[in-house]
Design a protein around this motif. Structure first.
Motif: not given
Length: 93
Positions: A25-29, A31-42
């Motif tokens: 139920g999320y907008e695809p864009r 999700v990709t923005q959230a992953v781009q921004r937060w992947a690898g964050a501590s």
């Protein structure tokens, strides 16, 4: 976990970012923005939507996208079960 590792886990499960977004139920864009921004964050995100996306993504791939995101989600579920959280809706007489 970086973006490519997350993507690889989704592919192993027969999915991708777009399919994950639409089935949850999320907008695809978004999700990709959230992953781009937060992947690898501590640290964990402050926004509810981003937190929900990353928590659901962690549950879908079977690994924490961010360290502690599933533990924090479990704490929220425990608080709901014990009635410690304030209700989000108000009833008027």
């Amino acid at each position: 976990m970086n973006k490519r590792q997350i993507q690889a886990r989704l592919i192993e499960k027969g999915s991708n970012f777009r399919r994950f977004a639409l089935t949850h139920g999320y907008e695809p864009r978004t999700v990709t923005q959230a992953v781009q921004r937060w992947a690898g964050a501590s640290t964990l995100p402050n926004g509810r939507l981003t937190f929900s996306i990353l928590r659901d993504l962690s549950l879908a791939i079977g690994a924490e996208v961010l360290p502690g995101i599933l533990a924090d989600a479990d704490a929220d579920a425990d608080a709901d079960a014990e009635g410690l959280r304030q209700p989000t809706t108000t009833e008027e007489p």
